[in-house]
Design an enzyme around this catalytic site. Sequence first.
Site, PDB file in Angstrom:
ATOM      1  N   GLN A  32       0.856  -1.210   0.000  1.00 50.27           N
ATOM      2  CA  GLN A  32       0.000   0.000   0.000  1.00 50.27           C
ATOM      3  C   GLN A  32       0.882   1.246   0.000  1.00 50.27           C
ATOM      4  OE1 GLN A  32      -2.121  -0.867   3.634  1.00 50.27           O
ATOM      5  NE2 GLN A  32      -0.170  -1.421   4.583  1.00 50.27           N
ATOM      6  N   HIS A  63      -8.909   4.005  19.647  1.00 49.36           N
ATOM      7  CA  HIS A  63      -8.136   2.916  20.266  1.00 49.36           C
ATOM      8  C   HIS A  63      -8.707   2.511  21.620  1.00 49.36           C
ATOM      9  CE1 HIS A  63      -4.816   4.266  17.385  1.00 49.36           C
ATOM     10  NE2 HIS A  63      -5.301   3.130  16.947  1.00 49.36           N
ATOM     11  N   ASP A  87      -0.240   0.464  13.629  1.00 46.70           N
ATOM     12  CA  ASP A  87       0.154   1.761  14.207  1.00 46.70           C
ATOM     13  C   ASP A  87       0.365   1.653  15.713  1.00 46.70           C
ATOM     14  OD1 ASP A  87      -3.277   2.626  13.673  1.00 46.70           O
ATOM     15  OD2 ASP A  87      -2.398   1.884  15.528  1.00 46.70           O
ATOM     16  N   ASP A 139      -0.519 -12.105   6.665  1.00 52.57           N
ATOM     17  CA  ASP A 139      -1.937 -11.845   6.369  1.00 52.57           C
ATOM     18  C   ASP A 139      -2.797 -12.412   7.494  1.00 52.57           C
ATOM     19  OD1 ASP A 139      -4.061 -12.623   3.467  1.00 52.57           O
ATOM     20  OD2 ASP A 139      -4.553 -11.939   5.486  1.00 52.57           O
ATOM     21  N   ASP A 157      -8.456  -4.666  13.707  1.00 52.39           N
ATOM     22  CA  ASP A 157      -8.176  -3.244  13.508  1.00 52.39           C
ATOM     23  C   ASP A 157      -7.651  -3.053  12.087  1.00 52.39           C
ATOM     24  OD1 ASP A 157      -5.668  -0.898  14.757  1.00 52.39           O
ATOM     25  OD2 ASP A 157      -7.630  -0.562  13.789  1.00 52.39           O
ATOM     26  N   ASP A 160     -10.348   0.115   5.822  1.00 55.79           N
ATOM     27  CA  ASP A 160     -11.590  -0.203   5.103  1.00 55.79           C
ATOM     28  C   ASP A 160     -11.291  -1.288   4.072  1.00 55.79           C
ATOM     29  OD1 ASP A 160     -11.635   3.064   5.711  1.00 55.79           O
ATOM     30  OD2 ASP A 160     -13.433   1.921   6.214  1.00 55.79           O
ATOM     31  N   PRO A 164      -5.091  -5.058   0.654  1.00 56.33           N
ATOM     32  CA  PRO A 164      -4.872  -6.286   1.443  1.00 56.33           C
ATOM     33  C   PRO A 164      -5.934  -6.509   2.513  1.00 56.33           C
ATOM     34  CG  PRO A 164      -3.277  -4.590   2.058  1.00 56.33           C
ATOM     35  CD  PRO A 164      -4.007  -4.071   0.866  1.00 56.33           C
TER      36      PRO A 164
HETATM   37  N1  SAM Z   1      -7.804   2.312  12.745  1.00 59.75           N
HETATM   38  C1  SAM Z   1      -7.659   2.143  11.296  1.00 59.75           C
HETATM   39  C2  SAM Z   1      -9.019   2.065  10.640  1.00 59.75           C
HETATM   40  O1  SAM Z   1     -10.024   1.985  11.374  1.00 59.75           O
HETATM   41  O2  SAM Z   1      -9.073   2.133   9.404  1.00 59.75           O
HETATM   42  C3  SAM Z   1      -6.803   0.942  11.008  1.00 59.75           C
HETATM   43  C4  SAM Z   1      -5.408   1.216  11.410  1.00 59.75           C
HETATM   44  S1  SAM Z   1      -4.172   0.014  11.203  1.00 59.75           S
HETATM   45  C5  SAM Z   1      -2.932   1.043  10.576  1.00 59.75           C
HETATM   46  C6  SAM Z   1      -4.669  -0.995   9.839  1.00 59.75           C
HETATM   47  C7  SAM Z   1      -3.583  -1.989   9.520  1.00 59.75           C
HETATM   48  O3  SAM Z   1      -4.129  -3.168   8.919  1.00 59.75           O
HETATM   49  C8  SAM Z   1      -2.531  -1.483   8.518  1.00 59.75           C
HETATM   50  O4  SAM Z   1      -1.277  -1.396   9.150  1.00 59.75           O
HETATM   51  C9  SAM Z   1      -2.522  -2.519   7.391  1.00 59.75           C
HETATM   52  O5  SAM Z   1      -1.223  -2.764   6.882  1.00 59.75           O
HETATM   53  C10 SAM Z   1      -3.092  -3.727   8.100  1.00 59.75           C
HETATM   54  N2  SAM Z   1      -3.670  -4.756   7.234  1.00 59.75           N
HETATM   55  C11 SAM Z   1      -4.373  -4.579   6.083  1.00 59.75           C
HETATM   56  N3  SAM Z   1      -4.732  -5.780   5.568  1.00 59.75           N
HETATM   57  C12 SAM Z   1      -4.247  -6.743   6.416  1.00 59.75           C
HETATM   58  C13 SAM Z   1      -4.292  -8.163   6.439  1.00 59.75           C
HETATM   59  N4  SAM Z   1      -4.918  -8.856   5.474  1.00 59.75           N
HETATM   60  N5  SAM Z   1      -3.690  -8.816   7.473  1.00 59.75           N
HETATM   61  C14 SAM Z   1      -3.056  -8.110   8.456  1.00 59.75           C
HETATM   62  N6  SAM Z   1      -2.962  -6.756   8.495  1.00 59.75           N
HETATM   63  C15 SAM Z   1      -3.566  -6.091   7.483  1.00 59.75           C
END
Ligand code: SAM
Length: 285
Positions: A32, A63, A87, A139, A157, A160, A164
């Site tokens: 991303q 959080h 994060d 993943d 967490d 949207d 991924p």
């Molecule tokens: N609080 C935020 C929201 O509500 O949109 C989310 C924050 S956190 C940074 C989201 C994290 O999910 C990102 O670091 C992203 O890389 C991770 N992520 C996305 N797809 C994923 C997957 N399939 N498995 C694990 N982590 C994933």
Amino acid sequence: MPERWFFESLYPDIKLGLKVNNILYQKQSRFQNIKIMETPRFGTVLVLDGAIQTTTGDEFIYHEMITHIPLFSHPNPQNVLIIGGGDGGVLREVLRHKTVEKVTLVEIDKQVIEYSQKYLRSITKDSFSSSRLELVIGDGAEFVKGKKAIYDVAIVDSPDPIGPAKVLFQKKFYTAIYNILKSDGIMVRQSGSTFLQKEELKENYRLLSRIFPYTAVYTASIPTYIGGLFSFIFSSKKIAPSKLNIKNIRTRYQKAKIKTKYYNPEVHSACFQLPNYVKKFVQGR
Ligand code: SAM
């Protein structure tokens, strides 16, 4: 120097604009586009693929609400799973619960962790060096496959359903989460704006309420997640939020001695009360 602005690209027809003082980091990772910038109003902001993820200005609301609602609903949360959460905000809040013996955090993009630790220190603090943390880079949908009865609480967490994260909104993922939870397990996930992401909320509520005996929506107002009340879905095998005993919540909150800026037992009880428009499209009432 001309003024610099960031406009979120989550929606085709409505944008949140933030004045930008300084871009701290911007790179395409394997998964991303990661952008971290300093803003006068909300402090440091993490953006993934054009969507605001968290800001040092208002992160405490999200959080605290995605963490303390399930962890104070559960009688004795010891083993917690976080999917996403790179994060570090959810991890930081989970680790504040002394009952928690182990937290497994599964994040697909290690660069989010690396640069959050560098530029979002007030969010991560030193959570990623906790001895209670099992960090998995991978993943989340793959990680939960085929595992049974390990966790008391699972917190999804994720961003949207973009890139991924799409796999974290599917029936097979939720079924695997159901299986990986213990018999009194609880799952919560962020489910978007009750105004701008109605279909996402409705669809995920429908999927989860067919898998878990108890599923409920709760809300909070989060300034940088535009679109009015922001929603979370709470799904549980045994603990019905509607049968919430606020005295128990109060006792657990006082015993935990966790100082919070948004969450408290009264908010815990009130946040499950939904306006009619949300009830209508979520529960069809
Ligand atoms: N609080 C935020 C929201 O509500 O949109 C989310 C924050 S956190 C940074 C989201 C994290 O999910 C990102 O670091 C992203 O890389 C991770 N992520 C996305 N797809 C994923 C997957 N399939 N498995 C694990 N982590 C994933």
